[in-house]
Design a protein around this motif. Structure first.
Motif: not given
Ligand code: NI
Length: 157
Positions: A86-90, A101, A103, A130, A148, A150
């Motif tokens: 899953e993608w999320d902001e780091e 973002r 994965k 994550r 990443a 974006d």
């Protein structure tokens, strides 16, 4: 305990592949002080994870902030991972003011040594999974901005 200086990109120490900690040294307590200082540094800087190279030590040791307190993982190895990603902001304390973002595997299992040298296993999902993947990347000289999309700066409110 003391607050450690956090190295920031492009410091070359962040790009080294770290060496495994010697198990006998771990059992002798050689990494307790470093782990304590890293935990204090992470909590002071509002981080949710910190890897030893970020404070100048090229050794495979990370600390992560969990709901049950700070966990120290020495020589962590991911033993299995979910097919689902899953993608999320780091973000990262070593790459200030930058987010993007990434994965990651949704679920992982890993094995590691505790700071007093015991073998342990852990199953993690979501944010904890994550963070562990992000921190283990640090041990291999990888920063989240390498993966990443974006990538953006934080905006002042
Ligand atoms: Ni980081």
């Amino acid at each position: 305990m003391s607050i450690l200086k956090i190295l920031t990109n492009p410091n070359p120490v962040l790009r080294r592949v770290c060496q495994a900690a010697d198990e006998q040294d771990v059992r002798a307590g050689d990494f307790q002080a470093l782990a304590d200082d890293m935990a204090e540094t992470m909590l002071t800087k509002d981080g949710i994870g910190l890897a030893a190279p970020q404070v100048g030590h090229s050794v495979r040791l990370i600390v992560v902030n969990t709901k049950d307190g700070v966990l120290t993982l020495i020589n962590p190895v991911i033993t299995s991972k979910s097919l689902t990603k899953e993608w999320d902001e780091e973000g990262c304390l070593s790459v200030p003011n930058t987010f993007g973002r990434v994965k990651r595997h949704k679920k992982i299992r890993c094995q590691f040594l505790t700071v007093d040298g015991k073998n342990k296993r852990l199953e993690a999902r979501g944010l904890l999974a994550r963070v562990i993947q992000h921190e283990i990347d640090h041990l291999d000289g990888i920063l989240f901005i390498d993966k990443a999309k974006d990538i953006h700066e934080a905006h002042e409110l």
